[in-house]
Motif scaffolding. Structure first.
Motif, short mmCIF file in Angstrom:
data_model
loop_
_atom_site.label_atom_id
_atom_site.label_comp_id
_atom_site.label_asym_id
_atom_site.label_seq_id
_atom_site.Cartn_x
_atom_site.Cartn_y
_atom_site.Cartn_z
N PHE A 37 44.54 23.73 -94.37
CA PHE A 37 43.69 24.69 -93.67
C PHE A 37 42.35 24.05 -93.27
O PHE A 37 41.96 22.98 -93.76
CB PHE A 37 43.43 25.91 -94.55
CG PHE A 37 42.85 25.58 -95.91
CD1 PHE A 37 41.48 25.43 -96.08
CD2 PHE A 37 43.68 25.43 -97.00
CE1 PHE A 37 40.94 25.14 -97.33
CE2 PHE A 37 43.16 25.12 -98.26
CZ PHE A 37 41.79 24.98 -98.42
N PHE A 38 41.66 24.74 -92.37
CA PHE A 38 40.29 24.39 -91.98
C PHE A 38 39.34 25.43 -92.57
O PHE A 38 39.70 26.60 -92.73
CB PHE A 38 40.14 24.39 -90.45
CG PHE A 38 40.97 23.36 -89.74
CD1 PHE A 38 40.50 22.06 -89.59
CD2 PHE A 38 42.20 23.68 -89.21
CE1 PHE A 38 41.25 21.10 -88.93
CE2 PHE A 38 42.97 22.74 -88.55
CZ PHE A 38 42.50 21.44 -88.40
N VAL A 39 38.12 24.99 -92.88
CA VAL A 39 37.11 25.90 -93.40
C VAL A 39 35.93 25.97 -92.43
O VAL A 39 35.43 24.94 -91.98
CB VAL A 39 36.60 25.43 -94.79
CG1 VAL A 39 35.48 26.35 -95.29
CG2 VAL A 39 37.74 25.41 -95.80
N TYR A 40 35.52 27.19 -92.12
CA TYR A 40 34.33 27.42 -91.30
C TYR A 40 33.28 28.14 -92.15
O TYR A 40 33.58 29.16 -92.77
CB TYR A 40 34.67 28.29 -90.09
CG TYR A 40 35.62 27.66 -89.10
CD1 TYR A 40 35.15 27.04 -87.94
CD2 TYR A 40 37.01 27.70 -89.32
CE1 TYR A 40 36.03 26.47 -87.03
CE2 TYR A 40 37.88 27.12 -88.41
CZ TYR A 40 37.39 26.52 -87.27
OH TYR A 40 38.26 25.95 -86.36
N LEU A 41 32.07 27.60 -92.19
CA LEU A 41 30.95 28.27 -92.85
C LEU A 41 29.96 28.72 -91.79
O LEU A 41 29.45 27.89 -91.03
CB LEU A 41 30.25 27.33 -93.84
CG LEU A 41 31.06 26.85 -95.05
CD1 LEU A 41 30.16 26.09 -96.01
CD2 LEU A 41 31.73 28.01 -95.77
N ASN A 42 29.72 30.00 -91.73
CA ASN A 42 28.83 30.57 -90.71
C ASN A 42 29.21 30.11 -89.31
O ASN A 42 28.36 29.81 -88.47
CB ASN A 42 27.37 30.21 -91.01
CG ASN A 42 26.89 30.82 -92.32
OD1 ASN A 42 27.45 31.79 -92.81
ND2 ASN A 42 25.85 30.24 -92.89
N TYR A 64 27.18 32.83 -97.54
CA TYR A 64 27.86 32.23 -96.40
C TYR A 64 29.00 33.13 -95.95
O TYR A 64 29.66 33.77 -96.78
CB TYR A 64 28.42 30.85 -96.77
CG TYR A 64 27.37 29.78 -96.97
CD1 TYR A 64 26.97 28.96 -95.91
CD2 TYR A 64 26.75 29.61 -98.21
CE1 TYR A 64 26.00 27.99 -96.09
CE2 TYR A 64 25.78 28.65 -98.40
CZ TYR A 64 25.40 27.84 -97.33
OH TYR A 64 24.43 26.89 -97.50
N ASN A 65 29.21 33.15 -94.65
CA ASN A 65 30.40 33.78 -94.10
C ASN A 65 31.48 32.70 -94.01
O ASN A 65 31.28 31.68 -93.35
CB ASN A 65 30.12 34.38 -92.72
CG ASN A 65 29.15 35.54 -92.78
OD1 ASN A 65 29.05 36.22 -93.80
ND2 ASN A 65 28.41 35.76 -91.71
N VAL A 66 32.59 32.92 -94.69
CA VAL A 66 33.64 31.90 -94.81
C VAL A 66 34.89 32.35 -94.07
O VAL A 66 35.39 33.46 -94.27
CB VAL A 66 33.99 31.62 -96.29
CG1 VAL A 66 35.11 30.58 -96.38
CG2 VAL A 66 32.76 31.16 -97.05
N VAL A 83 29.86 35.15 -99.24
CA VAL A 83 30.30 34.26 -100.32
C VAL A 83 29.09 33.49 -100.83
O VAL A 83 28.34 32.90 -100.06
CB VAL A 83 31.38 33.27 -99.81
CG1 VAL A 83 31.69 32.23 -100.88
CG2 VAL A 83 32.64 34.03 -99.44
N SER A 84 28.89 33.51 -102.13
CA SER A 84 27.68 32.91 -102.72
C SER A 84 28.04 31.72 -103.59
O SER A 84 29.10 31.69 -104.23
CB SER A 84 26.93 33.94 -103.55
OG SER A 84 25.79 33.36 -104.17
N VAL A 85 27.15 30.72 -103.62
CA VAL A 85 27.29 29.59 -104.53
C VAL A 85 26.24 29.67 -105.64
O VAL A 85 25.89 28.66 -106.26
CB VAL A 85 27.19 28.24 -103.79
CG1 VAL A 85 28.41 28.01 -102.92
CG2 VAL A 85 25.93 28.16 -102.94
N LEU A 86 25.75 30.87 -105.86
CA LEU A 86 24.79 31.11 -106.93
C LEU A 86 25.50 31.67 -108.16
O LEU A 86 26.55 32.31 -108.05
CB LEU A 86 23.73 32.11 -106.48
CG LEU A 86 22.73 31.62 -105.41
CD1 LEU A 86 21.89 32.78 -104.91
CD2 LEU A 86 21.83 30.54 -105.97
#
Length: 265
Positions: A37-42, A64-66, A83-86
């Motif tokens: 798959f491909f990943v798009y962030l924002n 982030y919008n993933v 989606v958070s990395v916190l």
């Protein structure tokens, strides 16, 4: 002079604080089904080649919008906003992992939270790195001290889950089981709960209803399914094991469980 010293102290404190806490987080997305798959962030593409596992480092935004787009165009895109990395405190960045679940009947895909852990001390916030094909493993370094032996590690040579006939497997009494349940429920994430639960069934045999109670503590069906499969050889009343089907809310998960049961006959 006193004013100059104060400014220096504030400057030094800010440097030490920045060194103590990571300034950005990492996001890993993986798929057990080996679908690339491909990943798009924002809206921005992160990996030029499709892969079944993608790790993106140095993410310094709160959310982030993933979007996950599959090489297999029959599969529907998975879109998650915020989606958070916190970490749960909303202040500290960490290594966050999400797992893709695929329903091949409907072609629908879903991105589920899998685990989160502190960023290693050797983390360098100024690096710009994208790591591909790093398969994540749950953090199983957990120790609980409450009278029940449940120390966990990641040693590949650890004792396997042998058939109950091939090992001494005492039935866990209700008092010890209550202690175990409290320990499992204290854990915040499924991978930590799984680590504790799996260690329990290395040293004890459980009834079907006890296995069901543990499985219901997990947040995601994938983790419930993995645990009940793992616990099969530690069950003392296998004739009732089919009743664990009721643990699962979705028909696709119930069917996978029943297929597992049928394979054991």
């Amino acid at each position: 002079m006193k004013k100059l010293f104060s400014l220096y102290f504030i400057f030094l404190s800010s440097i030490l604080f920045a060194q103590s806490y990571p300034l950005s987080g990492n996001l890993t997305i993986f798929c057990d089904n080996s679908e690339a798959f491909f990943v798009y962030l924002n809206g921005e593409l992160q990996n030029k080649q499709p892969n079944s596992s993608v790790t993106i480092k140095n993410l310094n935004q709160r959310y982030y919008n993933v979007k996950v787009s599959f090489e297999n165009t029959d599969l529907k895109n998975s879109i998650n906003n915020y989606v958070s990395v916190l970490s749960k405190d909303g202040k500290t960045f960490e290594d966050v992992t999400y797992k893709i679940k695929i329903d091949y009947k409907t072609k629908k895909t879903k991105l589920n939270y899998y685990s989160g852990k502190e960023i290693a001390s050797e983390f360098h916030p100024n690096q710009d790195i994208l790591n591909i094909n790093q398969i994540p493993y749950p953090n199983q370094n957990v120790t609980i001290e409450n009278g029940v032996n449940i120390t966990i590690n990641n040693n590949k040579n650890s004792k396997p889950n042998l058939d109950r006939k091939e090992r001494k497997c005492p039935e866990m009494n209700s008092i010890d089981f209550e202690i175990v349940m409290k320990s499992i429920k204290k854990e915040n994430f499924d991978d930590q709960k799984s680590a504790v639960a799996k260690n329990i069934i290395l040293n004890n045999c459980l009834k079907t209803d006890q296995i069901a109670q543990i499985a219901k503590t997990f947040s995601f069906a994938d983790n419930q399914l993995e645990f009940v499969k793992h616990a099969y050889n530690s069950c003392i009343d296998l004739k009732n094991y089919y009743s664990l089907k009721d643990v699962f809310s979705f028909q696709v998960d119930q069917q996978e469980f029943m297929n597992f049961i049928n394979s054991k006959k």
